[in-house]
Design a protein around this motif. Sequence first.
Motif, PDB file in Angstrom:
ATOM      1  N   PHE A 199      43.806  47.935  41.786  1.00 48.64           N
ATOM      2  CA  PHE A 199      43.269  46.866  40.971  1.00 48.64           C
ATOM      3  C   PHE A 199      41.618  47.076  41.189  1.00 48.64           C
ATOM      4  O   PHE A 199      40.827  46.963  40.390  1.00 48.64           O
ATOM      5  N   LEU A 200      41.327  47.307  42.694  1.00 49.15           N
ATOM      6  CA  LEU A 200      40.053  47.055  43.253  1.00 49.15           C
ATOM      7  C   LEU A 200      39.223  48.452  42.540  1.00 49.15           C
ATOM      8  O   LEU A 200      38.078  48.417  42.130  1.00 49.15           O
ATOM      9  N   VAL A 201      39.800  49.551  42.513  1.00 46.51           N
ATOM     10  CA  VAL A 201      39.534  50.886  41.789  1.00 46.51           C
ATOM     11  C   VAL A 201      39.107  50.654  40.451  1.00 46.51           C
ATOM     12  O   VAL A 201      38.151  51.035  39.938  1.00 46.51           O
ATOM     13  N   GLN A 202      40.066  49.900  39.716  1.00 43.45           N
ATOM     14  CA  GLN A 202      39.796  49.847  38.379  1.00 43.45           C
ATOM     15  C   GLN A 202      38.771  48.965  38.001  1.00 43.45           C
ATOM     16  O   GLN A 202      37.943  49.115  37.305  1.00 43.45           O
ATOM     17  N   GLU A 203      38.519  47.806  38.962  1.00 44.94           N
ATOM     18  CA  GLU A 203      37.417  47.239  38.902  1.00 44.94           C
ATOM     19  C   GLU A 203      35.884  47.602  39.081  1.00 44.94           C
ATOM     20  O   GLU A 203      34.989  47.362  38.635  1.00 44.94           O
ATOM     21  N   ARG A 204      36.102  48.826  39.840  1.00 48.98           N
ATOM     22  CA  ARG A 204      34.673  49.485  40.169  1.00 48.98           C
ATOM     23  C   ARG A 204      34.328  49.985  38.951  1.00 48.98           C
ATOM     24  O   ARG A 204      33.139  50.508  39.079  1.00 48.98           O
TER      25      ARG A 204
END
Length: 67
Positions: free
Chosen positions: A48-53
């Motif tokens: 999820f954090l990788v997609q947010e970046r």
Amino acid sequence: GLAPDERSLWVSRVAQIAVLCVLSLTVVFGVFFLGCNLLIKSESMINFLVQERRPSKDVGAAILGLY
């Protein structure tokens, strides 16, 4: 044969060992499944954090709209 006192002592000892084994297996499997569950959740949070970046197309359109 065993004397009645020795037999009851043996039965209680076997029952204690059986209960201890069941409780130990319960704890081991509980820790295993809890660890797997936490690993899956942490992996999904990392994804999820990788997609947010990644910059999204909407942000690019908003930046272009400002100029």
